[in-house]
Design a protein around this motif. Structure first.
Motif, mmCIF file in Angstrom:
data_model
loop_
_atom_site.group_PDB
_atom_site.id
_atom_site.type_symbol
_atom_site.label_atom_id
_atom_site.label_comp_id
_atom_site.label_asym_id
_atom_site.label_seq_id
_atom_site.Cartn_x
_atom_site.Cartn_y
_atom_site.Cartn_z
ATOM 1 N N TYR A 49 1.287 15.648 -19.312
ATOM 2 C CA TYR A 49 1.243 15.092 -20.670
ATOM 3 C C TYR A 49 2.020 13.783 -20.730
ATOM 4 O O TYR A 49 1.547 12.798 -21.302
ATOM 5 N N LEU A 50 3.190 13.778 -20.138
ATOM 6 C CA LEU A 50 4.041 12.590 -20.168
ATOM 7 C C LEU A 50 3.394 11.418 -19.440
ATOM 8 O O LEU A 50 3.360 10.298 -19.961
ATOM 9 N N SER A 51 2.831 11.674 -18.268
ATOM 10 C CA SER A 51 2.198 10.584 -17.513
ATOM 11 C C SER A 51 0.940 10.072 -18.211
ATOM 12 O O SER A 51 0.594 8.899 -18.100
ATOM 13 N N GLY A 52 0.268 10.936 -18.942
ATOM 14 C CA GLY A 52 -0.910 10.500 -19.698
ATOM 15 C C GLY A 52 -0.576 9.523 -20.802
ATOM 16 O O GLY A 52 -1.435 8.769 -21.253
ATOM 17 N N LYS A 53 0.679 9.508 -21.238
ATOM 18 C CA LYS A 53 1.106 8.601 -22.300
ATOM 19 C C LYS A 53 1.432 7.199 -21.776
ATOM 20 O O LYS A 53 1.148 6.212 -22.430
ATOM 21 N N PHE A 54 2.068 7.110 -20.602
ATOM 22 C CA PHE A 54 2.514 5.789 -20.147
ATOM 23 C C PHE A 54 1.647 5.169 -19.060
ATOM 24 O O PHE A 54 1.670 3.960 -18.868
ATOM 25 N N LEU A 55 0.857 5.945 -18.344
ATOM 26 C CA LEU A 55 0.047 5.390 -17.257
ATOM 27 C C LEU A 55 -1.006 4.367 -17.702
ATOM 28 O O LEU A 55 -1.215 3.383 -16.995
ATOM 29 N N PRO A 56 -1.674 4.543 -18.833
ATOM 30 C CA PRO A 56 -2.646 3.503 -19.225
ATOM 31 C C PRO A 56 -2.006 2.117 -19.376
ATOM 32 O O PRO A 56 -2.613 1.117 -18.989
ATOM 33 N N SER A 57 -0.792 2.069 -19.907
ATOM 34 C CA SER A 57 -0.108 0.773 -20.032
ATOM 35 C C SER A 57 0.314 0.236 -18.672
ATOM 36 O O SER A 57 0.231 -0.968 -18.411
ATOM 37 N N PHE A 58 0.785 1.114 -17.790
ATOM 38 C CA PHE A 58 1.177 0.690 -16.453
ATOM 39 C C PHE A 58 -0.015 0.149 -15.670
ATOM 40 O O PHE A 58 0.106 -0.808 -14.922
ATOM 41 N N ASN A 59 -1.178 0.761 -15.839
ATOM 42 C CA ASN A 59 -2.374 0.306 -15.128
ATOM 43 C C ASN A 59 -2.813 -1.086 -15.584
ATOM 44 O O ASN A 59 -3.488 -1.800 -14.850
ATOM 45 N N GLN A 60 -2.430 -1.482 -16.795
ATOM 46 C CA GLN A 60 -2.767 -2.815 -17.306
ATOM 47 C C GLN A 60 -1.605 -3.792 -17.105
ATOM 48 O O GLN A 60 -1.592 -4.871 -17.685
ATOM 49 N N ASP A 61 -0.624 -3.398 -16.299
ATOM 50 C CA ASP A 61 0.576 -4.195 -16.023
ATOM 51 C C ASP A 61 1.360 -4.531 -17.295
ATOM 52 O O ASP A 61 2.026 -5.563 -17.369
ATOM 53 N N ASP A 62 1.296 -3.661 -18.282
ATOM 54 C CA ASP A 62 2.080 -3.816 -19.513
ATOM 55 C C ASP A 62 3.213 -2.796 -19.450
ATOM 56 O O ASP A 62 3.162 -1.735 -20.065
ATOM 57 N N TYR A 63 4.259 -3.149 -18.716
ATOM 58 C CA TYR A 63 5.331 -2.202 -18.423
ATOM 59 C C TYR A 63 6.213 -1.939 -19.640
ATOM 60 O O TYR A 63 6.699 -0.825 -19.820
ATOM 61 N N ALA A 64 6.402 -2.923 -20.491
ATOM 62 C CA ALA A 64 7.241 -2.724 -21.675
ATOM 63 C C ALA A 64 6.630 -1.662 -22.589
ATOM 64 O O ALA A 64 7.318 -0.743 -23.044
ATOM 65 N N THR A 65 5.326 -1.768 -22.833
ATOM 66 C CA THR A 65 4.640 -0.770 -23.671
ATOM 67 C C THR A 65 4.641 0.584 -22.982
ATOM 68 O O THR A 65 4.791 1.624 -23.633
ATOM 69 N N GLY A 66 4.481 0.595 -21.666
ATOM 70 C CA GLY A 66 4.494 1.845 -20.910
ATOM 71 C C GLY A 66 5.829 2.560 -21.015
ATOM 72 O O GLY A 66 5.882 3.776 -21.215
ATOM 73 N N PHE A 67 6.939 1.817 -20.896
ATOM 74 C CA PHE A 67 8.265 2.440 -21.002
ATOM 75 C C PHE A 67 8.550 2.904 -22.427
ATOM 76 O O PHE A 67 9.177 3.943 -22.632
ATOM 77 N N LYS A 68 8.042 2.174 -23.429
ATOM 78 C CA LYS A 68 8.187 2.625 -24.816
ATOM 79 C C LYS A 68 7.395 3.915 -25.044
ATOM 80 O O LYS A 68 7.869 4.825 -25.723
ATOM 81 N N ALA A 69 6.191 3.983 -24.473
ATOM 82 C CA ALA A 69 5.371 5.197 -24.601
ATOM 83 C C ALA A 69 6.036 6.368 -23.887
ATOM 84 O O ALA A 69 6.017 7.499 -24.382
ATOM 85 N N TYR A 70 6.655 6.097 -22.725
ATOM 86 C CA TYR A 70 7.382 7.141 -21.994
ATOM 87 C C TYR A 70 8.538 7.671 -22.834
ATOM 88 O O TYR A 70 8.728 8.880 -22.957
ATOM 89 N N ALA A 71 9.308 6.764 -23.431
ATOM 90 C CA ALA A 71 10.453 7.178 -24.240
ATOM 91 C C ALA A 71 10.003 7.982 -25.461
ATOM 92 O O ALA A 71 10.612 8.995 -25.813
ATOM 93 N N ALA A 72 8.923 7.546 -26.114
ATOM 94 C CA ALA A 72 8.424 8.255 -27.298
ATOM 95 C C ALA A 72 7.911 9.646 -26.928
ATOM 96 O O ALA A 72 8.173 10.625 -27.636
ATOM 97 N N ALA A 73 7.186 9.756 -25.820
ATOM 98 C CA ALA A 73 6.652 11.054 -25.396
ATOM 99 C C ALA A 73 7.778 11.984 -24.958
ATOM 100 O O ALA A 73 7.764 13.180 -25.271
ATOM 101 N N ALA A 74 8.772 11.454 -24.243
ATOM 102 C CA ALA A 74 9.913 12.278 -23.828
ATOM 103 C C ALA A 74 10.682 12.762 -25.053
ATOM 104 O O ALA A 74 11.101 13.928 -25.114
ATOM 105 N N ASP A 75 10.849 11.891 -26.036
ATOM 106 C CA ASP A 75 11.523 12.288 -27.274
ATOM 107 C C ASP A 75 10.743 13.377 -27.995
ATOM 108 O O ASP A 75 11.318 14.346 -28.489
#
Length: 140
Positions: free
Chosen positions: A28-54
């Protein structure tokens, strides 16, 4: 996170593995941040990771169980919802049909005729053209 190789790895300690499990939680967690990482948008990916972890940790605090994205689904509740929706549909449909002025049940065909606008002046039928063909039946 290895941006050049597009590789990532999630590591947790024993306490966190009780809250975010390896099978359901990490998927579930990787499904939230991987789409942003695949588009080289790391800032959005880390924000999505933090939101999903929270979200997952808040769920653990409230429920005292590890996060499960499918935990809220129940076939019993789905069945009850379908029955209730069908009942509401039937009531609304019956109400709409009952409010129509052109729909009424009748036991005889004569009841469908409106006596207000139909006034007969003659009680006989007139045929303009009539062709009668007669054949004699052969007798034995």
């Amino acid at each position: 996170m290895a941006p050049k190789d597009h590789d990532w790895y999630l590591a947790t300690d024993k306490k966190m593995k009780g809250r975010i499990t390896n099978d359901i939680g990490t998927d579930y967690l990787s499904g939230k941040f991987l789409p942003s990482f695949n588009q080289d948008d790391y800032a959005t990916g880390f924000k999505a990771y933090a939101a999903a972890a929270d979200e997952m940790l808040t769920y653990y605090e409230k429920e005292c169980n590890p996060f499960d994205s499918k935990a809220g689904f129940s076939f019993l509740v789905l069945g009850i919802a379908v029955v209730l929706a069908g009942g509401v549909f039937y009531l609304v449909r019956s109400s709409i049909i009952g409010s129509m002025s052109n729909v009424m049940a009748a036991t005889e065909a004569d009841a469908y005729r409106s006596h207000e606008w139909l006034h007969l002046t003659e009680n006989r039928d007139t045929f303009l053209y009539m062709n009668v063909t007669r054949k004699e039946k052969p007798k034995k």
